[in-house]
Design a protein around this motif. Sequence first.
Motif, short mmCIF file in Angstrom:
data_model
loop_
_atom_site.label_atom_id
_atom_site.label_comp_id
_atom_site.label_asym_id
_atom_site.label_seq_id
_atom_site.Cartn_x
_atom_site.Cartn_y
_atom_site.Cartn_z
N LEU A 10 -0.10 4.28 15.90
CA LEU A 10 -1.59 4.24 15.02
C LEU A 10 -1.94 2.92 14.77
CD1 LEU A 10 0.25 6.24 12.10
CD2 LEU A 10 -1.23 7.15 13.75
N GLY A 11 -1.02 1.96 15.07
CA GLY A 11 -1.83 0.53 15.23
C GLY A 11 -0.51 -0.53 15.64
N VAL A 12 -0.97 -1.72 16.10
CA VAL A 12 -0.01 -2.54 16.22
C VAL A 12 -0.53 -3.91 15.61
CG1 VAL A 12 1.10 -3.96 18.29
CG2 VAL A 12 0.51 -1.55 18.57
N ALA A 30 6.34 -8.61 14.61
CA ALA A 30 5.34 -7.75 15.59
C ALA A 30 5.79 -6.27 15.20
CB ALA A 30 5.43 -8.20 17.09
N LEU A 31 4.74 -5.44 14.70
CA LEU A 31 5.01 -4.19 14.21
C LEU A 31 4.12 -3.20 14.83
CD1 LEU A 31 5.50 -5.08 10.48
CD2 LEU A 31 7.27 -4.71 12.00
N ALA A 32 4.69 -1.91 15.16
CA ALA A 32 3.86 -0.74 15.54
C ALA A 32 3.99 0.32 14.55
CB ALA A 32 4.15 -0.36 16.98
N ALA A 33 3.06 0.90 14.20
CA ALA A 33 2.85 1.90 13.06
C ALA A 33 3.04 3.18 14.01
CB ALA A 33 1.87 1.85 11.93
N PHE A 34 4.11 4.37 13.56
CA PHE A 34 3.89 5.62 14.21
C PHE A 34 3.69 6.56 13.00
CE2 PHE A 34 5.41 2.75 17.63
CZ PHE A 34 5.19 3.55 18.79
N ASP A 98 -4.34 -6.47 14.87
CA ASP A 98 -4.54 -7.05 13.66
C ASP A 98 -3.85 -8.06 13.26
OD1 ASP A 98 -6.53 -5.11 12.38
OD2 ASP A 98 -5.03 -3.66 12.81
N SER A 99 -3.99 -9.12 12.67
CA SER A 99 -3.03 -10.44 12.37
C SER A 99 -3.23 -10.67 10.75
CB SER A 99 -3.06 -11.58 13.18
OG SER A 99 -2.50 -12.54 12.55
#
Length: 123
Positions: A10-12, A30-34, A98-99
Motif C-alpha cells: 500500500l506504501g513504503v 524502512a517499512l512497507a504496509a500491506f 514517504d519519510s
Amino acid sequence: MQIEVRGEPLGVGVCHCLACQRRTGSVFAALAAFPVPYSVSGTAMDYVRAGDQGARFRFRFCPVCGTNLFHTEEGVEQNSVAVAVGGFADPNFPAPQDSVYDCRRHSWVQLPAGITVYDKDPI
C-alpha cells in the motif's frame, strides 16, 4: 517466524524517530504496509509502545533470532500490517515514497528524489 503478505505494498516509507532507531539498531526503519489478510508462521513475541500522538503499536519479533519483522497499530490492525523491508531480502524492493520524523534524520542520510518528507508524524 515468517510473515506472508499478498499483493503490492500500500506504501513504503522510512521513519527516523528515535524509537525506530533504537528498535532497529539502525539510523531509520524502512517499512512497507500491506493490506490484510496476512499469515504468520512460527512464534512471535510482542512489544507494545505508544507513539507521540497516543497510537499504540504492537511490534512482533522472533524470539530465536531477534528480528523485528512486522507491526500493527492497535485499533486498525484489521486494515493493514507494516513489514520491515529488510525482511524481504530483496534489493529490488520499491523505494520509499514517504519519510517521517525528518527532524531526527541523521545528516548524512540521503533520501531518494521525489520522496515526501514530514518533519514529524503527519497523522
